[in-house]
Motif scaffolding. Structure first.
Motif, PDB file in Angstrom:
ATOM      1  N   GLY A 365      52.903  31.990 -16.245  1.00  0.00           N
ATOM      2  CA  GLY A 365      53.415  32.420 -14.951  1.00  0.00           C
ATOM      3  C   GLY A 365      52.310  32.559 -13.919  1.00  0.00           C
ATOM      4  O   GLY A 365      52.352  33.406 -13.030  1.00  0.00           O
ATOM      5  N   LYS A 366      51.298  31.689 -14.040  1.00  0.00           N
ATOM      6  CA  LYS A 366      50.179  31.687 -13.091  1.00  0.00           C
ATOM      7  C   LYS A 366      49.936  30.256 -12.628  1.00  0.00           C
ATOM      8  O   LYS A 366      49.480  29.407 -13.387  1.00  0.00           O
ATOM      9  CB  LYS A 366      48.918  32.256 -13.748  1.00  0.00           C
ATOM     10  N   ALA A 367      50.244  29.991 -11.385  1.00  0.00           N
ATOM     11  CA  ALA A 367      50.136  28.635 -10.833  1.00  0.00           C
ATOM     12  C   ALA A 367      48.710  28.112 -10.924  1.00  0.00           C
ATOM     13  O   ALA A 367      47.750  28.836 -10.625  1.00  0.00           O
ATOM     14  CB  ALA A 367      50.595  28.625  -9.377  1.00  0.00           C
ATOM     15  N   GLY A 385      55.812  27.407 -17.193  1.00  0.00           N
ATOM     16  CA  GLY A 385      55.673  28.281 -16.033  1.00  0.00           C
ATOM     17  C   GLY A 385      56.514  27.855 -14.839  1.00  0.00           C
ATOM     18  O   GLY A 385      56.708  26.662 -14.590  1.00  0.00           O
ATOM     19  N   ASN A 387      56.552  29.003 -10.811  1.00  0.00           N
ATOM     20  CA  ASN A 387      55.880  29.815  -9.790  1.00  0.00           C
ATOM     21  C   ASN A 387      56.217  29.286  -8.404  1.00  0.00           C
ATOM     22  O   ASN A 387      56.283  28.073  -8.193  1.00  0.00           O
ATOM     23  CB  ASN A 387      54.352  29.759  -9.975  1.00  0.00           C
ATOM     24  N   ARG A 388      56.422  30.207  -7.477  1.00  0.00           N
ATOM     25  CA  ARG A 388      56.653  29.794  -6.093  1.00  0.00           C
ATOM     26  C   ARG A 388      55.335  29.862  -5.321  1.00  0.00           C
ATOM     27  O   ARG A 388      54.698  30.915  -5.238  1.00  0.00           O
ATOM     28  CB  ARG A 388      57.698  30.683  -5.420  1.00  0.00           C
ATOM     29  N   ASP A 396      52.480  26.152 -14.361  1.00  0.00           N
ATOM     30  CA  ASP A 396      51.172  26.744 -14.636  1.00  0.00           C
ATOM     31  C   ASP A 396      50.075  25.682 -14.714  1.00  0.00           C
ATOM     32  O   ASP A 396      48.890  26.006 -14.731  1.00  0.00           O
ATOM     33  CB  ASP A 396      51.201  27.497 -15.973  1.00  0.00           C
TER      34      ASP A 396
END
Length: 445
Positions: A365-367, A385, A387-388, A396
Motif C-alpha cells: 500500500g505504498k506507491a 497495492g 494507491n491514489r 506498489d
C-alpha cells in the motif's frame, strides 16, 4: 440455414490426451482434426480451414511454442491454445512470449477448456480473417533481417480476463446445481453505518452476484449499534439456513472490535476467510475458505501456467489478510510448494530479497515502493497495492520500470482487484455447496 460447424485442430504428441480432447469436443458438435507432428500441423493450417488450434508444447520435430510464430505468419488471427504438463517457469515464459490466446496445464479442466474455446470463437467474430490469410504458404513468408533483437516488454496478466473466466465457470455450475437441488446460494453483506468506499465495494459485490446467479442481500445497520447487538445479529444469521455466506463490510465504527466480531461469523459461512478457524486451516495446508485477495494472487499465478514448485517467491507485506495467508498458501503443498520469503517493514535491504525472486508479490500500500532495479530479469510480478496518486490509481510497483525487467506483470487497476471479487463469489459457492453436502469435483484428463 444450419449453423456453420467450427473446426478445432488438436496437436499433441500424447495420443491418449489428444483422443480424449477430440472426443470431448466432437460430442459438443465441433469438427476435430488431430496431429502429433509439427510439419503436419503447419500443412493442415495452410490447406484446411482451422478455427482454433489446441497445441501441446511437446510435438514431434519441434516444440509447440516454436510452431506458434510460423502459424501466426500463415494466419495471424488464429486463436492458439497451448497445453502442457511441464510446470517450469522457463517453459511458461517461452509460451507467453510466443503470443498465444490461452495457456492451460495438464491435467486439463475440461470445463475450463470449453470456456477457452468459446472465448476463442468470440474473438474470431471480432476479427475478419480472409481466405487469402488462410492459404499463404511458408515459402512466401520472408524472414526478418538479422540484427540486434529488440528487448521484449513484460506481457500483462489480464485480471479482467481471468475474472471473466471464473465467473463464467461459476455461472454454469450454479445453474446446474440450482436445477438439481432446487436451492440458491445467498450472500449476505452486513454494513454498519455508511462509508463511501464501502459503498463502491458493495456495488461491485452486488453486480458480481447478479452476473453468476447468487442472491445478494444487504443488511444496513445503524452506526450507533453496540458490539453486543452486532454479535447477536450475526449469530442469528449464522443459524439462518437460507444464508450461504456472510461478509462484514469494513470499516466498522470505533465502538466495535472488528477482529472480535469477525471471529463470531460461522467458519462455514465466512466467505472472506478471516475467521480464526479458517486461518488456522491454512497452517495445516488444508484451506477451506481462505482470504479472497490471497486466493486472487494464487489464481493469477496459476493463469500463467507456471508451477511454483521450488521457485523463489518473495512476498513484500505481511498483513493478516494478504501477506501471511498468501505465504501459507504458497507453502500448502507437501511436494509442490515454493521457496517463500516474506519481507516487511523491519526487513533490511529489501532489494537484496526482491532481486532473487522468480515471482515477486507486493502488497504494502505504498506507491512506487518497488523500482525496476529491484526486480530480477524475467520475473513474474504480482502487484496487489492500490494507491491514489493525484487523479490516478497506481500499484506498489513502478509499472513503467518493472515492465522492462519482468516477463509477466499485473496492471493496476485491472489485475488483482478484478479477481478478488471473483474469489469472493467462488468462496460463496463453496460455502453453499458445503451446506448442501456436495463434494468438490472437476472433470479432468
Amino acid at each position: 440455414m444450419d449453423k456453420e460447424i467450427k473446426t478445432i485442430l488438436i496437436a499433441d504428441v500424447d495420443e491418449k490426451s489428444s483422443s480424449s480432447l477430440a472426443k470431448f469436443f466432437a460430442e459438443r458438435g465441433y469438427s476435430v482434426i488431430t496431429s502429433k507432428v509439427a510439419s503436419e500441423v503447419i500443412q493442415k493450417i495452410q490447406n484446411t480451414r482451422i478455427d482454433v488450434l489446441v497445441m501441446n508444447v511437446e510435438l514431434e520435430e519441434m516444440k509447440g511454442y516454436e510452431v506458434v510464430p510460423i502459424v501466426k505468419k500463415i494466419t495471424p488471427k488464429l486463436p492458439i491454445i497451448i497445453i502442457s504438463d511441464d510446470f517450469s517457469l522457463e517453459i511458461a515464459k517461452k509460451v507467453h512470449q510466443a503470443g498465444i490466446f490461452y495457456y492451460a496445464m495438464k491435467p486439463l479442466d475440461m470445463q475450463e477448456m470449453e470456456l477457452a474455446i468459446r472465448d476463442a470463437f468470440k474473438e474470431l467474430e471480432k476479427e475478419v480473417t480472409t481466405s487469402i490469410d488462410r492459404m499463404v504458404t511458408i515459402s512466401t513468408v520472408k524472414e526478418e533481417p538479422a540484427g540486434v533483437e529488440k528487448k521484449k516488454e513484460a506481457q500483462l496478466i489480464d485480471g479482467k480476463a481471468v475474472a471473466k473466466r471464473i465467473k463464467e465457470e461459476l455461472k454454469n455450475e450454479i445453474s446446474q446445481l440450482k436445477e438439481k437441488y432446487h436451492s440458491s446460494p445467498v450472500l449476505l453483506a452486513i454494513q454498519v453505518g455508511e462509508n463511501p468506499a464501502s459503498a463502491v465495494y458493495l456495488k461491485s459485490q452486488h453486480k458480481g452476484c447478479e452476473e453468476v446467479g447468487i442472491d445478494f442481500q444487504l443488511e444496513q445497520l445503524p452506526k450507533e449499534i453496540t458490539e453486543k447487538e452486532l454479535i447477536k445479529f450475526i449469530e442469528e444469521k449464522n443459524e439462518d439456513e437460507r444464508v450461504s455466506g456472510i461478509i462484514l463490510q469494513m470499516p466498522l465504527p470505533a465502538q466495535i472490535n472488528a477482529e472480535k466480531v469477525q471471529a463470531i461469523i460461522d467458519p462455514a459461512k465466512d466467505v472472506e476467510g478471516v475467521n480464526p478457524e479458517n486461518m488456522g486451516m491454512l497452517v495445516y495446508g488444508k484451506p477451506k475458505l481462505a482470504p479472497c485477495t490471497a486466493l486472487s494472487v494464487m489464481e493469477l499465478i496459476k493463469s500463467t501456467g507456471t508451477s511454483i514448485k521450488g521457485l523463489q517467491v518473495t512476498v513484500v507485506g505481511h498483513s493478516s489478510i494478504v501477506g501471511k495467508p498468501l505465504a501459507l498458501l504458497l507453502l500448502s503443498s507437501p511436494f509442490e510448494s515454493a521457496t517463500t520469503t516474506v519481507c516487511h517493514i523491519a526487513t533490511r535491504d529489501l532489494a537484496s530479497h526482491t532481486r532473487k525472486a522468480d515471482i515477486l508479490i507486493v502488497a504494502v500500500g505504498k506507491a512506487g515502493l518497488i523500482k525496476g532495479e529491484m526486480i530480477k530479469e524475467g520475473a513474474i510480478v504480482i502487484d496487489v497495492g492500490v494507491n491514489r496518486v493525484g487523479d490516478k490509481i497506481v500499484g506498489d510497483v513502478l509499472f513503467e520500470e518493472a515492465k522492462e525487467k519482468a516477463s509477466l506483470i499485473t496492471p493496476v487497476p485491472g489485475g488483482v482487484g478484478q479477481v478478488t471479487t471473483a474469489m469472493l463469489l467462488r468462496n460463496t459457492i463453496e460455502a453453499w455447496k458445503s451446506r448442501l453436502g456436495i463434494p468438490v469435483e472437476s472433470e479432468r484428463i
